[in-house]
Design a protein around this motif. Sequence first.
Motif, PDB file in Angstrom:
ATOM      1  N   GLN A  55      37.104  35.047  31.376  1.00 20.48           N
ATOM      2  CA  GLN A  55      36.050  35.724  32.112  1.00 20.48           C
ATOM      3  C   GLN A  55      36.540  36.126  33.499  1.00 20.48           C
ATOM      4  OE1 GLN A  55      32.541  33.389  32.572  1.00 20.48           O
ATOM      5  NE2 GLN A  55      31.348  35.023  33.510  1.00 20.48           N
ATOM      6  N   SER A  56      36.276  37.373  33.868  1.00 22.70           N
ATOM      7  CA  SER A  56      36.664  37.858  35.192  1.00 22.70           C
ATOM      8  C   SER A  56      35.708  37.299  36.239  1.00 22.70           C
ATOM      9  CB  SER A  56      36.632  39.389  35.208  1.00 22.70           C
ATOM     10  OG  SER A  56      36.998  39.875  36.477  1.00 22.70           O
ATOM     11  N   VAL A  57      36.263  36.811  37.344  1.00 24.04           N
ATOM     12  CA  VAL A  57      35.455  36.205  38.400  1.00 24.04           C
ATOM     13  C   VAL A  57      35.851  36.804  39.744  1.00 24.04           C
ATOM     14  CG1 VAL A  57      35.173  34.034  37.158  1.00 24.04           C
ATOM     15  CG2 VAL A  57      37.110  34.316  38.699  1.00 24.04           C
ATOM     16  N   LEU A  58      34.936  36.680  40.710  1.00 24.96           N
ATOM     17  CA  LEU A  58      35.243  37.051  42.085  1.00 24.96           C
ATOM     18  C   LEU A  58      35.971  35.893  42.749  1.00 24.96           C
ATOM     19  CD1 LEU A  58      31.877  38.669  43.258  1.00 24.96           C
ATOM     20  CD2 LEU A  58      33.983  39.859  42.693  1.00 24.96           C
ATOM     21  N   TRP A  59      36.931  36.215  43.594  1.00 18.40           N
ATOM     22  CA  TRP A  59      37.619  35.158  44.310  1.00 18.40           C
ATOM     23  C   TRP A  59      38.027  35.632  45.704  1.00 18.40           C
ATOM     24  CZ3 TRP A  59      42.514  36.295  45.917  1.00 18.40           C
ATOM     25  CH2 TRP A  59      43.206  37.283  45.222  1.00 18.40           C
ATOM     26  N   VAL A  60      38.156  34.652  46.596  1.00 18.51           N
ATOM     27  CA  VAL A  60      38.595  34.883  47.972  1.00 18.51           C
ATOM     28  C   VAL A  60      39.653  33.842  48.297  1.00 18.51           C
ATOM     29  CG1 VAL A  60      36.360  35.817  48.695  1.00 18.51           C
ATOM     30  CG2 VAL A  60      36.811  33.380  48.941  1.00 18.51           C
ATOM     31  N   ARG A  81      42.221  37.444  60.643  1.00 17.48           N
ATOM     32  CA  ARG A  81      42.722  38.194  59.504  1.00 17.48           C
ATOM     33  C   ARG A  81      41.582  38.368  58.509  1.00 17.48           C
ATOM     34  NH1 ARG A  81      45.637  35.381  56.616  1.00 17.48           N
ATOM     35  NH2 ARG A  81      45.829  33.421  57.757  1.00 17.48           N
ATOM     36  N   LEU A  82      41.568  39.499  57.838  1.00 19.55           N
ATOM     37  CA  LEU A  82      40.537  39.802  56.853  1.00 19.55           C
ATOM     38  C   LEU A  82      41.130  39.779  55.451  1.00 19.55           C
ATOM     39  CD1 LEU A  82      38.606  42.743  58.583  1.00 19.55           C
ATOM     40  CD2 LEU A  82      38.141  40.300  58.707  1.00 19.55           C
ATOM     41  N   ALA A  83      40.300  39.438  54.492  1.00 18.52           N
ATOM     42  CA  ALA A  83      40.709  39.451  53.085  1.00 18.52           C
ATOM     43  C   ALA A  83      39.603  40.116  52.278  1.00 18.52           C
ATOM     44  CB  ALA A  83      40.958  38.035  52.579  1.00 18.52           C
ATOM     45  N   THR A  84      40.000  40.842  51.247  1.00 17.69           N
ATOM     46  CA  THR A  84      39.053  41.555  50.398  1.00 17.69           C
ATOM     47  C   THR A  84      38.614  40.671  49.237  1.00 17.69           C
ATOM     48  OG1 THR A  84      40.118  43.652  50.958  1.00 17.69           O
ATOM     49  CG2 THR A  84      38.699  43.632  49.016  1.00 17.69           C
ATOM     50  N   VAL A  85      37.323  40.685  48.959  1.00 21.27           N
ATOM     51  CA  VAL A  85      36.790  39.955  47.804  1.00 21.27           C
ATOM     52  C   VAL A  85      37.265  40.674  46.543  1.00 21.27           C
ATOM     53  CG1 VAL A  85      34.725  39.119  46.656  1.00 21.27           C
ATOM     54  CG2 VAL A  85      34.781  39.280  49.158  1.00 21.27           C
ATOM     55  N   SER A  86      38.073  39.996  45.748  1.00 23.03           N
ATOM     56  CA  SER A  86      38.697  40.604  44.577  1.00 23.03           C
ATOM     57  C   SER A  86      38.078  40.063  43.292  1.00 23.03           C
ATOM     58  CB  SER A  86      40.203  40.339  44.566  1.00 23.03           C
ATOM     59  OG  SER A  86      40.795  40.806  45.764  1.00 23.03           O
ATOM     60  N   ARG A  87      38.256  40.807  42.220  1.00 23.78           N
ATOM     61  CA  ARG A  87      37.791  40.384  40.904  1.00 23.78           C
ATOM     62  C   ARG A  87      38.968  40.324  39.949  1.00 23.78           C
ATOM     63  NH1 ARG A  87      33.262  39.744  38.025  1.00 23.78           N
ATOM     64  NH2 ARG A  87      31.934  40.408  39.765  1.00 23.78           N
ATOM     65  N   GLY A  88      39.025  39.274  39.164  1.00 24.37           N
ATOM     66  CA  GLY A  88      40.093  39.140  38.194  1.00 24.37           C
ATOM     67  C   GLY A  88      40.018  37.796  37.509  1.00 24.37           C
ATOM     68  N   VAL A  89      40.960  37.566  36.610  1.00 26.15           N
ATOM     69  CA  VAL A  89      41.043  36.292  35.893  1.00 26.15           C
ATOM     70  C   VAL A  89      41.743  35.283  36.794  1.00 26.15           C
ATOM     71  CG1 VAL A  89      41.985  35.116  33.885  1.00 26.15           C
ATOM     72  CG2 VAL A  89      41.070  37.421  33.655  1.00 26.15           C
ATOM     73  N   LEU A  90      41.100  34.158  37.018  1.00 24.53           N
ATOM     74  CA  LEU A  90      41.631  33.135  37.901  1.00 24.53           C
ATOM     75  C   LEU A  90      42.238  32.023  37.054  1.00 24.53           C
ATOM     76  CD1 LEU A  90      41.931  32.352  40.880  1.00 24.53           C
ATOM     77  CD2 LEU A  90      39.804  31.076  40.677  1.00 24.53           C
ATOM     78  N   ALA A  91      43.564  32.023  36.940  1.00 28.45           N
ATOM     79  CA  ALA A  91      44.261  30.977  36.191  1.00 28.45           C
ATOM     80  C   ALA A  91      44.444  29.758  37.083  1.00 28.45           C
ATOM     81  CB  ALA A  91      45.619  31.483  35.708  1.00 28.45           C
TER      82      ALA A  91
END
Length: 494
Positions: A331-336, A104-114
């Motif tokens: 701060q917006s961060v990249l997450w996977v 399965r693939l997942a897209t590297v997303s950007r956003g606020v990680l709570a």
Amino acid sequence: MSSTIWKVLLLVGVSTAFGAAGGYWIPIKRTEGMQDTPAQPGPKGSEDRKALYWYDPMYPQQKFDKPGKSPFMDMQLVPQYADGGGDSASVHIDPSLTQNFGMRLATVSRGVLASSLDVVGVLAFNERDIAVVQSRTAGFVERVYARAPGDVLKANAALADILVPEWAGAQEEFLALKRNGDAGLLAAARQRLRLTGMPAALIAQVERSGTVQLNLTLTTPIDGVLQELNVREGMTIAAGETLARVNGLSNVWMDVAVPEAEAGSIVTGQVVHAHFPAFPGVTIKGTVSTILPDTNPDSRTLRVRIELPNPDGHLRPGLTAQVSISHSTEQSVLWVPSEAVIRTGRRALVMLAEKAGRYRPVEVQPGQDNDGKTAILKGLEGGQQVVSSGQFLIDSEASLKGIVANSLEMSVPSATTPALHEAHGQVLGINDKEIKLAHGPFHTLGMPGMTMIFPLAHSSLMQGIKTGDKVRFAVSQNDDGLHVERLEKSGDQP
């Protein structure tokens, strides 16, 4: 007529039998003949492809420019080919087979990680909310009220009556000056009463009633739990003696153990929510008041103190609670997805999905984890795709092919200087990233001389070095193989 028919039938039968036998015998003869015939050249395959380099599958980080025996393991080196002219630093998988592998693939997303951390805490007394009752003067205990340690008392609750004989003379002098009407002397006498330890309320009572008051009632200054009561009827007390101690309950403390991996996300003033089994359905909001400086060496946890309001006094020390500590960075961060990160113990990798079914390992710098997500501080870009399931199969294939993720340059100071191993050699090729050397033996490594490709620790090493130069060099050894740390021309140049 009849005789002729029988002859024809007999001839046909014999011919058929021989034909059948011949048909059976001919293929066998052809097969045996094919075994003796030299094999014809087939289509262009692995035998005709040019090897990019050779490597040891048990130590794939190091590359060699020719076949031979591995200096690390008792086995032959394996060639690495350019796969159909594609990128040799990637693994190719037929897109039609990815479903069979459970990928399965997942897209590297950007956003606020709570983030939210759930821990268990135990209530304790607020050690800052303590009142100590002391005697300001010597006296005798005439009466002790029905109190005992552990009692929950309201403010100004009576504890004991104290008789103070030495107040008699000072009060008589004060009343005499009051009758004379000398305001200056009266103020001085009032000050003297205050210095003997007489409370302001008792001085006002003496002035209002005009009579001597020798009895003092000790009371609790705040609401709370009576922790100590050191008075008994008839005992003599000295000035400054501690008679009682009261611990307030208007707010309480809760100590929780936070794993050291999460300690960086805890800050003073952070909001928490506590849920108590004793009060189902009730959520009490508190704040992080103190992050204690000591860490438990056994559990590797940090103690954090939380302060909870307790206006009705229902929260008592000793109660347990499930505490949720919430933290959200602006701060917006990249997450996977967290499952996409392969943690080797020394570094973290993800399998990056590229076009045409190609995958390659990429080293990343992970940040905090929360709710199945991991922040990526370095190594990826938004919109890229990574393998979130089945990545271990691809990583194993990449290791067998000698594909190693490029090291992520992190500014982390090294605790110790790595040992260097020296040798002499001749430069067969060089660029700003790696050098190809025909070198002599590394005596400190027990490695014989051979031709190898070494990564350069930094590009400045190639300055003044060209193909054909004889050099003296030193390498360091780590999990990524041998890296050239020092490179200089030797004196015996042609």
